[in-house]
Design a protein around this motif. Structure first.
Motif, PDB file in Angstrom:
ATOM      1  N   ASN A 115     -28.761  11.791  -9.310  1.00 19.44           N
ATOM      2  CA  ASN A 115     -27.582  12.012  -8.449  1.00 19.44           C
ATOM      3  C   ASN A 115     -26.391  11.134  -8.822  1.00 19.44           C
ATOM      4  O   ASN A 115     -25.346  11.240  -8.203  1.00 19.44           O
ATOM      5  CB  ASN A 115     -27.887  11.779  -6.959  1.00 19.44           C
ATOM      6  CG  ASN A 115     -28.865  12.782  -6.406  1.00 19.44           C
ATOM      7  OD1 ASN A 115     -29.353  13.620  -7.151  1.00 19.44           O
ATOM      8  ND2 ASN A 115     -29.129  12.716  -5.122  1.00 19.44           N
ATOM      9  N   ASN A 136     -19.576  20.037   4.028  1.00 21.18           N
ATOM     10  CA  ASN A 136     -20.548  19.736   2.976  1.00 21.18           C
ATOM     11  C   ASN A 136     -19.918  19.777   1.596  1.00 21.18           C
ATOM     12  O   ASN A 136     -20.147  18.908   0.777  1.00 21.18           O
ATOM     13  CB  ASN A 136     -21.717  20.739   3.029  1.00 21.18           C
ATOM     14  CG  ASN A 136     -22.685  20.391   4.136  1.00 21.18           C
ATOM     15  OD1 ASN A 136     -22.531  19.352   4.774  1.00 21.18           O
ATOM     16  ND2 ASN A 136     -23.646  21.244   4.379  1.00 21.18           N
ATOM     17  N   SER A 137     -19.130  20.839   1.352  1.00 23.33           N
ATOM     18  CA  SER A 137     -18.575  20.975   0.017  1.00 23.33           C
ATOM     19  C   SER A 137     -17.559  19.876  -0.252  1.00 23.33           C
ATOM     20  O   SER A 137     -17.376  19.426  -1.373  1.00 23.33           O
ATOM     21  CB  SER A 137     -17.940  22.353  -0.149  1.00 23.33           C
ATOM     22  OG  SER A 137     -16.821  22.465   0.702  1.00 23.33           O
ATOM     23  N   LYS A 138     -16.898  19.451   0.804  1.00 20.36           N
ATOM     24  CA  LYS A 138     -15.937  18.369   0.661  1.00 20.36           C
ATOM     25  C   LYS A 138     -16.655  17.060   0.355  1.00 20.36           C
ATOM     26  O   LYS A 138     -16.225  16.269  -0.473  1.00 20.36           O
ATOM     27  CB  LYS A 138     -15.199  18.205   1.987  1.00 20.36           C
ATOM     28  CG  LYS A 138     -13.708  18.398   1.898  1.00 20.36           C
ATOM     29  CD  LYS A 138     -13.097  17.968   3.210  1.00 20.36           C
ATOM     30  CE  LYS A 138     -11.688  18.486   3.383  1.00 20.36           C
ATOM     31  NZ  LYS A 138     -11.214  18.269   4.752  1.00 20.36           N
ATOM     32  N   LYS A 139     -17.763  16.863   1.054  1.00 16.82           N
ATOM     33  CA  LYS A 139     -18.449  15.566   1.017  1.00 16.82           C
ATOM     34  C   LYS A 139     -19.578  15.557  -0.001  1.00 16.82           C
ATOM     35  O   LYS A 139     -20.463  14.718   0.065  1.00 16.82           O
ATOM     36  CB  LYS A 139     -19.018  15.259   2.408  1.00 16.82           C
ATOM     37  CG  LYS A 139     -17.953  14.843   3.405  1.00 16.82           C
ATOM     38  CD  LYS A 139     -17.909  13.333   3.498  1.00 16.82           C
ATOM     39  CE  LYS A 139     -16.924  12.862   4.540  1.00 16.82           C
ATOM     40  NZ  LYS A 139     -16.840  11.415   4.578  1.00 16.82           N
ATOM     41  N   ASN A 140     -19.554  16.562  -0.926  1.00 15.76           N
ATOM     42  CA  ASN A 140     -20.695  16.691  -1.817  1.00 15.76           C
ATOM     43  C   ASN A 140     -20.846  15.497  -2.752  1.00 15.76           C
ATOM     44  O   ASN A 140     -21.909  15.270  -3.291  1.00 15.76           O
ATOM     45  CB  ASN A 140     -20.591  17.977  -2.612  1.00 15.76           C
ATOM     46  CG  ASN A 140     -21.872  18.763  -2.515  1.00 15.76           C
ATOM     47  OD1 ASN A 140     -22.854  18.262  -1.974  1.00 15.76           O
ATOM     48  ND2 ASN A 140     -21.869  19.975  -3.016  1.00 15.76           N
ATOM     49  N   LYS A 141     -19.780  14.777  -2.977  1.00 16.56           N
ATOM     50  CA  LYS A 141     -19.928  13.524  -3.704  1.00 16.56           C
ATOM     51  C   LYS A 141     -19.221  12.407  -2.942  1.00 16.56           C
ATOM     52  O   LYS A 141     -18.241  12.640  -2.238  1.00 16.56           O
ATOM     53  CB  LYS A 141     -19.414  13.645  -5.129  1.00 16.56           C
ATOM     54  CG  LYS A 141     -17.940  13.926  -5.223  1.00 16.56           C
ATOM     55  CD  LYS A 141     -17.516  14.032  -6.673  1.00 16.56           C
ATOM     56  CE  LYS A 141     -16.026  14.364  -6.747  1.00 16.56           C
ATOM     57  NZ  LYS A 141     -15.639  14.916  -8.029  1.00 16.56           N
ATOM     58  N   ASN A 178     -23.553  12.010  -6.481  1.00 17.96           N
ATOM     59  CA  ASN A 178     -23.678  13.376  -5.951  1.00 17.96           C
ATOM     60  C   ASN A 178     -24.594  13.374  -4.748  1.00 17.96           C
ATOM     61  O   ASN A 178     -25.792  13.627  -4.864  1.00 17.96           O
ATOM     62  CB  ASN A 178     -24.263  14.305  -7.023  1.00 17.96           C
ATOM     63  CG  ASN A 178     -23.256  14.645  -8.092  1.00 17.96           C
ATOM     64  OD1 ASN A 178     -22.066  14.747  -7.820  1.00 17.96           O
ATOM     65  ND2 ASN A 178     -23.737  14.822  -9.309  1.00 17.96           N
ATOM     66  N   GLU A 179     -24.066  13.077  -3.634  1.00 18.68           N
ATOM     67  CA  GLU A 179     -24.901  12.962  -2.429  1.00 18.68           C
ATOM     68  C   GLU A 179     -23.969  13.135  -1.245  1.00 18.68           C
ATOM     69  O   GLU A 179     -22.892  12.549  -1.213  1.00 18.68           O
ATOM     70  CB  GLU A 179     -25.565  11.572  -2.423  1.00 18.68           C
ATOM     71  CG  GLU A 179     -26.411  11.255  -1.238  1.00 18.68           C
ATOM     72  CD  GLU A 179     -27.586  12.189  -1.100  1.00 18.68           C
ATOM     73  OE1 GLU A 179     -28.429  12.227  -2.010  1.00 18.68           O
ATOM     74  OE2 GLU A 179     -27.640  12.914  -0.073  1.00 18.68           O
ATOM     75  N   LYS A 180     -24.382  13.960  -0.285  1.00 18.25           N
ATOM     76  CA  LYS A 180     -23.450  14.186   0.820  1.00 18.25           C
ATOM     77  C   LYS A 180     -23.754  13.313   2.028  1.00 18.25           C
ATOM     78  O   LYS A 180     -22.890  13.088   2.865  1.00 18.25           O
ATOM     79  CB  LYS A 180     -23.424  15.665   1.208  1.00 18.25           C
ATOM     80  CG  LYS A 180     -24.763  16.262   1.494  1.00 18.25           C
ATOM     81  CD  LYS A 180     -24.658  17.796   1.552  1.00 18.25           C
ATOM     82  CE  LYS A 180     -26.019  18.387   1.821  1.00 18.25           C
ATOM     83  NZ  LYS A 180     -26.162  19.748   1.324  1.00 18.25           N
TER      84      LYS A 180
END
Lengths: 93, 93
Positions: free
Chosen positions: A45, B8-13, B60-62
């Protein structure tokens, strides 16, 4: 008068932190090695890791603006390579 | 539902910064050299300067808590020498 003295003696030194990072377009081989090592150690990740420098500077100066200017001078003259690096100055106390 | 996805897509990283500093009682020869150089360059009022490391880590972690735990693991396993160094983790975004 007493209050002014207290303020001065309290604020007679200021503490700053300076963070120096490579500009975004500059390759960071040191960070890359750390990144590869972490991946090899099984940490997933991880997207990217970049390494920079951090300075903690105590300065005998009570005026915030004067102190900040001094810190900026130190950065430009010695601590930062302005061609490839950016820097940020923060006051700690 | 749509909002959740957006979140989620915003905070995906997530982006963290890690600051590694030498413990207070540990000698810092690198910082000392910088300090002496600055004094020789005519910068007065400088009380002390200590040098540390700074990392900027994209992961890469939400989930914030999971990500923080991962960063902490990286620090303990590779980035920090816990015997002589302290570290601080900050979230950037």
């Amino acid at each position: 008068m007493a209050k002014q003295f207290q303020l001065n003696s309290k604020k007679n030194k200021l503490k700053f932190s300076v963070t120096v990072t490579l500009k975004e377009d500059v390759l960071d081989p040191q960070g890359k090695v750390v990144q590869n090592t972490l991946v090899n150690m099984g940490i997933n990740n991880l997207k990217s890791i970049r390494q920079g420098k951090h300075f903690e500077i105590d300065i005998n100066e009570k005026e915030l603006t004067v102190a900040k200017k001094k810190i900026d001078e130190m950065c430009r003259k010695l601590l930062v390579n302005l061609i490839i690096e950016d820097y940020k100055i923060n006051i700690i106390k």
